[in-house]
Design a protein around this motif. Sequence first.
Motif, mmCIF file in Angstrom:
data_model
loop_
_atom_site.group_PDB
_atom_site.id
_atom_site.type_symbol
_atom_site.label_atom_id
_atom_site.label_comp_id
_atom_site.label_asym_id
_atom_site.label_seq_id
_atom_site.Cartn_x
_atom_site.Cartn_y
_atom_site.Cartn_z
ATOM 1 N N THR A 140 0.829 -1.203 0.000
ATOM 2 C CA THR A 140 0.000 0.000 0.000
ATOM 3 C C THR A 140 0.864 1.254 0.000
ATOM 4 O OG1 THR A 140 -0.128 0.033 2.421
ATOM 5 C CG2 THR A 140 -1.843 -1.202 1.244
ATOM 6 N N LYS A 141 0.271 2.340 -0.475
ATOM 7 C CA LYS A 141 0.944 3.636 -0.519
ATOM 8 C C LYS A 141 0.716 4.380 0.793
ATOM 9 C CE LYS A 141 0.039 4.464 -5.446
ATOM 10 N NZ LYS A 141 -0.571 5.434 -6.377
ATOM 11 N N PRO A 142 1.622 5.298 1.143
ATOM 12 C CA PRO A 142 1.358 6.171 2.292
ATOM 13 C C PRO A 142 0.157 7.073 1.982
ATOM 14 C CG PRO A 142 3.500 6.674 1.287
ATOM 15 C CD PRO A 142 2.907 5.557 0.519
ATOM 16 N N THR A 143 -0.508 7.522 3.014
ATOM 17 C CA THR A 143 -1.714 8.342 2.829
ATOM 18 C C THR A 143 -1.418 9.669 2.144
ATOM 19 O OG1 THR A 143 -1.459 9.254 5.058
ATOM 20 C CG2 THR A 143 -2.912 7.330 4.802
ATOM 21 N N THR A 144 -0.191 10.135 2.183
ATOM 22 C CA THR A 144 0.164 11.413 1.553
ATOM 23 C C THR A 144 0.622 11.250 0.106
ATOM 24 O OG1 THR A 144 2.335 11.224 2.606
ATOM 25 C CG2 THR A 144 0.709 12.620 3.710
ATOM 26 N N ALA A 145 0.594 10.024 -0.401
ATOM 27 C CA ALA A 145 0.939 9.803 -1.808
ATOM 28 C C ALA A 145 -0.194 10.318 -2.679
ATOM 29 C CB ALA A 145 1.175 8.315 -2.069
ATOM 30 N N SER A 146 0.159 10.803 -3.842
ATOM 31 C CA SER A 146 -0.830 11.254 -4.820
ATOM 32 C C SER A 146 -1.392 10.046 -5.555
ATOM 33 C CB SER A 146 -0.176 12.186 -5.842
ATOM 34 O OG SER A 146 0.444 13.267 -5.194
ATOM 35 N N ALA A 147 -2.590 10.197 -6.086
ATOM 36 C CA ALA A 147 -3.191 9.122 -6.884
ATOM 37 C C ALA A 147 -2.303 8.792 -8.080
ATOM 38 C CB ALA A 147 -4.582 9.525 -7.340
ATOM 39 N N SER A 148 -1.585 9.779 -8.580
ATOM 40 C CA SER A 148 -0.723 9.577 -9.748
ATOM 41 C C SER A 148 0.646 8.984 -9.407
ATOM 42 C CB SER A 148 -0.522 10.900 -10.485
ATOM 43 O OG SER A 148 0.118 11.830 -9.632
ATOM 44 N N ASP A 149 0.966 8.857 -8.112
ATOM 45 C CA ASP A 149 2.247 8.269 -7.717
ATOM 46 C C ASP A 149 2.234 6.776 -8.020
ATOM 47 O OD1 ASP A 149 3.471 10.583 -6.796
ATOM 48 O OD2 ASP A 149 2.793 10.288 -4.728
ATOM 49 N N LYS A 150 3.090 6.365 -8.929
ATOM 50 C CA LYS A 150 3.186 4.964 -9.305
ATOM 51 C C LYS A 150 4.052 4.213 -8.300
ATOM 52 C CE LYS A 150 4.743 1.934 -12.979
ATOM 53 N NZ LYS A 150 5.439 1.791 -14.241
ATOM 54 N N MET A 151 3.672 2.960 -8.014
ATOM 55 C CA MET A 151 4.506 2.102 -7.184
ATOM 56 C C MET A 151 5.278 1.177 -8.127
ATOM 57 S SD MET A 151 3.546 -0.455 -3.999
ATOM 58 C CE MET A 151 2.215 0.605 -3.489
ATOM 59 N N TYR A 152 6.594 1.237 -8.051
ATOM 60 C CA TYR A 152 7.457 0.487 -8.957
ATOM 61 C C TYR A 152 7.867 -0.847 -8.355
ATOM 62 C CZ TYR A 152 7.854 4.902 -11.432
ATOM 63 O OH TYR A 152 7.573 6.042 -12.125
ATOM 64 N N ASP A 153 7.984 -1.866 -9.211
ATOM 65 C CA ASP A 153 8.496 -3.156 -8.765
ATOM 66 C C ASP A 153 9.955 -2.994 -8.361
ATOM 67 O OD1 ASP A 153 6.109 -4.504 -9.271
ATOM 68 O OD2 ASP A 153 6.698 -5.034 -11.307
ATOM 69 N N TRP A 154 10.337 -3.722 -7.327
ATOM 70 C CA TRP A 154 11.704 -3.666 -6.816
ATOM 71 C C TRP A 154 12.567 -4.643 -7.605
ATOM 72 C CZ3 TRP A 154 12.936 -3.947 -0.879
ATOM 73 C CH2 TRP A 154 14.308 -3.759 -0.671
ATOM 74 N N THR A 155 13.182 -4.122 -8.639
ATOM 75 C CA THR A 155 14.190 -4.880 -9.378
ATOM 76 C C THR A 155 15.454 -4.034 -9.378
ATOM 77 O OG1 THR A 155 13.702 -3.912 -11.551
ATOM 78 C CG2 THR A 155 12.410 -5.873 -10.902
ATOM 79 N N TRP A 156 16.568 -4.664 -9.601
ATOM 80 C CA TRP A 156 17.839 -3.936 -9.588
ATOM 81 C C TRP A 156 17.856 -2.879 -10.694
ATOM 82 C CZ3 TRP A 156 21.046 -2.217 -6.478
ATOM 83 C CH2 TRP A 156 22.344 -1.857 -6.821
ATOM 84 N N GLU A 157 17.369 -3.241 -11.873
ATOM 85 C CA GLU A 157 17.353 -2.282 -12.985
ATOM 86 C C GLU A 157 16.414 -1.115 -12.692
ATOM 87 O OE1 GLU A 157 19.558 -2.146 -15.461
ATOM 88 O OE2 GLU A 157 20.407 -3.884 -14.435
ATOM 89 N N ASN A 158 15.227 -1.399 -12.157
ATOM 90 C CA ASN A 158 14.299 -0.320 -11.783
ATOM 91 C C ASN A 158 14.932 0.597 -10.751
ATOM 92 O OD1 ASN A 158 12.163 -0.951 -13.441
ATOM 93 N ND2 ASN A 158 10.876 -1.807 -11.833
ATOM 94 N N LEU A 159 15.521 0.017 -9.737
ATOM 95 C CA LEU A 159 16.107 0.811 -8.660
ATOM 96 C C LEU A 159 17.189 1.742 -9.193
ATOM 97 C CD1 LEU A 159 16.168 1.468 -5.658
ATOM 98 C CD2 LEU A 159 17.690 -0.481 -5.329
ATOM 99 N N LYS A 160 18.070 1.225 -10.033
ATOM 100 C CA LYS A 160 19.124 2.068 -10.592
ATOM 101 C C LYS A 160 18.537 3.207 -11.439
ATOM 102 C CE LYS A 160 21.740 -1.187 -12.423
ATOM 103 N NZ LYS A 160 22.893 -1.864 -13.064
#
Length: 129
Positions: free
Chosen positions: A102-122
Amino acid sequence: MARKKLFVSFDFDNDADLKMLLVGQSKHSDTPFDIWDSSVKEHMDGDWITKVRRKISNVDVVCILCGQSTHAAAGVAEELKIAKELKKPYFLLKGYKDKACTKPTTASASDKMYDWTWENLKALIHGGR
């Protein structure tokens, strides 16, 4: 690319293991970031907010580690609010591949949650969002 100073926001009561996994990843030879600071378990009062504001003001980017109870973590919500006020770049990272995060309550509706992969993180560290 230059290494970025990273603040890691996470639900201290439920997701400390996620933070430790990220610390482990930060030790890779091709890591584009240094973990500069992170959430702490303190009571949220004026002094706590001042300390967190100072910590976040000293970093380049903020990573919000999202777990199953992040929506109920008042500290994470406050840290994201501060990052936004300070105009710090931030991203939401899905902490668990096989669980609903889940997102924090202060996140915007448009804030995307990204999968935790090494390439994404970099990519995320350097603004790829």
